[in-house]
Design a protein around this motif. Structure first.
Motif, mmCIF file in Angstrom:
data_model
loop_
_atom_site.group_PDB
_atom_site.id
_atom_site.type_symbol
_atom_site.label_atom_id
_atom_site.label_comp_id
_atom_site.label_asym_id
_atom_site.label_seq_id
_atom_site.Cartn_x
_atom_site.Cartn_y
_atom_site.Cartn_z
ATOM 1 N N ALA A 179 -27.555 -43.240 -16.017
ATOM 2 C CA ALA A 179 -26.692 -44.332 -16.491
ATOM 3 C C ALA A 179 -27.345 -45.697 -16.260
ATOM 4 C CB ALA A 179 -25.346 -44.269 -15.774
ATOM 5 N N GLY A 180 -28.603 -45.703 -15.810
ATOM 6 C CA GLY A 180 -29.301 -46.973 -15.574
ATOM 7 C C GLY A 180 -28.827 -47.694 -14.317
ATOM 8 N N ALA A 181 -28.160 -46.961 -13.425
ATOM 9 C CA ALA A 181 -27.664 -47.582 -12.178
ATOM 10 C C ALA A 181 -28.673 -47.361 -11.050
ATOM 11 C CB ALA A 181 -26.319 -46.971 -11.785
ATOM 12 N N THR A 182 -28.638 -48.257 -10.062
ATOM 13 C CA THR A 182 -29.477 -48.048 -8.877
ATOM 14 C C THR A 182 -28.700 -47.189 -7.882
ATOM 15 O OG1 THR A 182 -28.658 -50.146 -8.004
ATOM 16 C CG2 THR A 182 -30.823 -50.174 -9.028
ATOM 17 N N LEU A 183 -29.427 -46.395 -7.111
ATOM 18 C CA LEU A 183 -28.772 -45.608 -6.067
ATOM 19 C C LEU A 183 -29.102 -46.208 -4.701
ATOM 20 C CD1 LEU A 183 -27.057 -43.159 -5.205
ATOM 21 C CD2 LEU A 183 -29.195 -41.899 -4.921
ATOM 22 N N ILE A 184 -28.041 -46.581 -3.988
ATOM 23 C CA ILE A 184 -28.183 -47.141 -2.635
ATOM 24 C C ILE A 184 -27.676 -46.087 -1.649
ATOM 25 C CG2 ILE A 184 -27.471 -48.995 -1.066
ATOM 26 C CD1 ILE A 184 -26.833 -50.663 -3.622
ATOM 27 N N VAL A 185 -28.535 -45.678 -0.739
ATOM 28 C CA VAL A 185 -28.135 -44.661 0.244
ATOM 29 C C VAL A 185 -28.131 -45.287 1.635
ATOM 30 C CG1 VAL A 185 -28.657 -42.416 1.263
ATOM 31 C CG2 VAL A 185 -29.166 -42.826 -1.152
ATOM 32 N N ASP A 186 -26.979 -45.277 2.275
ATOM 33 C CA ASP A 186 -26.888 -45.697 3.668
ATOM 34 C C ASP A 186 -27.318 -44.494 4.507
ATOM 35 O OD1 ASP A 186 -26.015 -46.172 6.288
ATOM 36 O OD2 ASP A 186 -24.436 -47.533 5.620
ATOM 37 N N ASN A 187 -28.509 -44.622 5.101
ATOM 38 C CA ASN A 187 -29.130 -43.481 5.801
ATOM 39 C C ASN A 187 -28.911 -43.543 7.312
ATOM 40 O OD1 ASN A 187 -30.638 -41.082 5.453
ATOM 41 N ND2 ASN A 187 -32.573 -42.100 5.955
ATOM 42 N N THR A 188 -27.933 -44.360 7.723
ATOM 43 C CA THR A 188 -27.706 -44.610 9.156
ATOM 44 C C THR A 188 -27.523 -43.312 9.947
ATOM 45 O OG1 THR A 188 -26.658 -46.732 8.667
ATOM 46 C CG2 THR A 188 -26.164 -45.768 10.814
ATOM 47 N N PHE A 189 -26.691 -42.396 9.437
ATOM 48 C CA PHE A 189 -26.336 -41.205 10.224
ATOM 49 C C PHE A 189 -27.465 -40.167 10.295
ATOM 50 C CE2 PHE A 189 -21.483 -40.909 10.862
ATOM 51 C CZ PHE A 189 -21.396 -42.271 11.078
ATOM 52 N N ALA A 190 -28.377 -40.194 9.317
ATOM 53 C CA ALA A 190 -29.446 -39.184 9.329
ATOM 54 C C ALA A 190 -30.707 -39.740 9.984
ATOM 55 C CB ALA A 190 -29.751 -38.725 7.912
ATOM 56 N N SER A 191 -31.011 -40.992 9.691
ATOM 57 C CA SER A 191 -32.267 -41.646 10.093
ATOM 58 C C SER A 191 -33.415 -40.938 9.362
ATOM 59 C CB SER A 191 -32.492 -41.625 11.613
ATOM 60 O OG SER A 191 -33.207 -40.480 12.007
ATOM 61 N N PRO A 192 -34.573 -41.606 9.296
ATOM 62 C CA PRO A 192 -35.701 -40.961 8.597
ATOM 63 C C PRO A 192 -36.218 -39.709 9.296
ATOM 64 C CG PRO A 192 -36.335 -43.112 9.505
ATOM 65 C CD PRO A 192 -34.855 -43.002 9.648
ATOM 66 N N TYR A 193 -35.721 -39.428 10.489
ATOM 67 C CA TYR A 193 -36.104 -38.170 11.143
ATOM 68 C C TYR A 193 -35.577 -36.982 10.330
ATOM 69 C CZ TYR A 193 -36.085 -34.274 14.441
ATOM 70 O OH TYR A 193 -36.271 -33.046 15.034
ATOM 71 N N LEU A 194 -34.336 -37.111 9.838
ATOM 72 C CA LEU A 194 -33.743 -35.995 9.090
ATOM 73 C C LEU A 194 -34.059 -36.068 7.602
ATOM 74 C CD1 LEU A 194 -30.138 -35.445 10.536
ATOM 75 C CD2 LEU A 194 -32.171 -34.026 10.870
ATOM 76 N N PHE A 195 -34.093 -37.288 7.041
ATOM 77 C CA PHE A 195 -34.173 -37.368 5.580
ATOM 78 C C PHE A 195 -34.660 -38.745 5.139
ATOM 79 C CE2 PHE A 195 -32.041 -37.775 1.349
ATOM 80 C CZ PHE A 195 -32.712 -36.726 0.732
ATOM 81 N N CYS A 196 -35.520 -38.765 4.117
ATOM 82 C CA CYS A 196 -36.023 -40.026 3.548
ATOM 83 C C CYS A 196 -35.584 -40.116 2.087
ATOM 84 C CB CYS A 196 -37.541 -40.092 3.638
ATOM 85 S SG CYS A 196 -38.139 -40.142 5.331
#
Ligand code: PLP
Length: 402
Positions: A179-196
């Motif tokens: 749809a031409g939208a940007t995806l913003i992911v709040d990664n606070t709960f996972a941190s880059p240790y779990l997911f990037c």
């Protein structure tokens, strides 16, 4: 210049601005200066003009903050990362960077952090931005909403607060980008240790660095990770918005990052053990933890996080309890601290109905499944058996007085 200057002058200038050292400090110093001097004024001019890197004024960037930003970009696999004074500063900036303007729309997870919800519902709404809140775990509902409102941005939290729904980021990337939208992911709960998330196509990653990234309950900070091009845009916005991180906080956050993987590993192990124990207690009506097979997004969590764990956050419902019973339980805890934050080395509990989701209307809370008996637990890095023993004694004391 006269041989010996006045004590007024010497007191101001003595010892300052020694020549650039010929050594490199092993760890980054805290640079408190708000001014930077260049021998040649043309250097300053080039920095202001963006032709060369450097520092002119901390709202435009500063060395210790930059060290934290560089570390975050490396951890998130990002082209750039821009630090903010808080997680909310980061959420706000990511929305603006993500194309949210007067007359545009946002599609957001209905159970985002209470202040993020209020930012969209109140402040952004006042500025002419419409937000459609959806169940982020229901991909058909998300796709239908995106198709209908054609948002500038789709916003979700990787693991939602406090019900621990896991966002299927690869699927959301497809829905948003179609749809031409940007995806913003709040990664606070996972941190880059779990997911990037950026490595799976997300456009912006947001963190409340106050939580796992800094990790010790002593700093408020936020950060947005994104492409180099989007980072440049964010830096231009930050010069005007001004929610900049200070050097002391940046230093603490940078120091926290060094033990992030070690802490996250222990947070995950502890949360899994606590969740499994709670699930077997008759006084507990429900446990929300993605590492439990019964969790609706258990398979999504396994796909995204692999064998690294399912995070350090869980929530549970005291059977038949309301505020009074929850307060009794929380007051009976001796090791686990009732503090309004998460992701620290300490185990912490919080009552969402009166804190993180206080700004959400009671009927909306009820519709979201945030009941009056729901308690959130942030598993610390203590020994899991000690956390369980404390929960056990507090449950016994709270229920015996009912
Ligand atoms: N995002 C999430 C998921 C949070 O839990 C929080 C705060 O609890 C924020 C953003 C806001 O962060 P801060 O309190 O650092 O502004």
């Amino acid at each position: 210049m006269k041989e010996r200057q006045s004590i007024f002058t010497r007191a101001v200038h003595a010892g300052e601005r020694s020549a650039a050292p010929d050594f490199t400090p092993v760890s980054t110093p805290v640079h408190f200066s708000v001014g930077y001097i260049y021998q040649d004024m043309r250097d300053l001019d080039a920095i202001f003009g963006g032709q060369r890197a450097g520092y002119v004024y901390p709202r435009y960037g500063s060395p210790t903050v930059h060290a934290f930003e560089a570390a975050m970009a490396a951890l998130e696999g990002a082209g750039d990362a821009v630090a903010f004074a808080s997680g909310m500063g980061a959420v706000h900036a990511a929305l603006l960077g993500g194309g949210v303007r007067a007359g545009t729309a946002v599609v957001a997870a209905a159970d985002v952090y209470g202040a993020t919800y209020a930012l969209l519902e109140r402040t952004m709404a006042e500025l002419g931005v419409r937000t459609r809140f959806v169940d982020i775990a229901d991909l058909d509902e998300v796709a239908a909403a995106v198709e209908e409102v054609q948002p500038a941005a789709l916003l979700c939290e990787i693991i939602s607060n406090p019900l621990m729904k896991v966002a299927d980021v690869p699927a959301l990337v497809e829905i948003a980008h179609q749809a031409g939208a940007t995806l913003i992911v709040d990664n606070t709960f996972a941190s880059p240790y779990l997911f990037c998330p950026l490595e799976h196509g997300a456009d912006y990653v947001v963190h409340s660095a106050t939580k796992y990234l800094a990790g010790h309950g002593d700093v408020m900070a936020g950060v947005v990770a994104c492409s180099a091009e989007r980072g440049l845009d964010l830096r231009e916005r930050q010069k005007l918005l001004g929610a900049n991180l200070g050097p002391q906080e940046a230093w603490l956050a940078l120091r926290g990052l060094k033990t992030l993987p070690l802490r996250m590993r222990q947070h995950c192990v502890n949360a899994q053990a606590v969740a499994q124990w709670l699930a077997g207690q008759p006084a507990i009506a429900r446990v929300n933890y993605p590492g439990l097979e019964a969790h609706p997004q258990h398979a999504v969590a396994q796909r995204l996080f692999g064998d690294r764990g399912s995070g350090g956050m869980l929530s549970f419902e005291l059977a038949g309890a309301g505020q009074a019973e929850v307060f009794r339980f929380m007051e009976a805890l001796e090791l686990v601290l009732p503090a309004t934050t998460l992701g620290d080395v300490y185990s912490l509990t919080l009552y969402p109905a009166h804190s993180s989701h206080r700004q959400v209307a009671p009927e909306v809370r009820a519709a979201l499944g945030i009941s009056e008996g729901l308690v959130r637990l942030s598993a610390g890095i203590e020994d899991a058996q000690d956390i369980i023993a404390d929960l056990e004694q507090a449950l016994a004391r709270a229920t015996s007085r009912q």
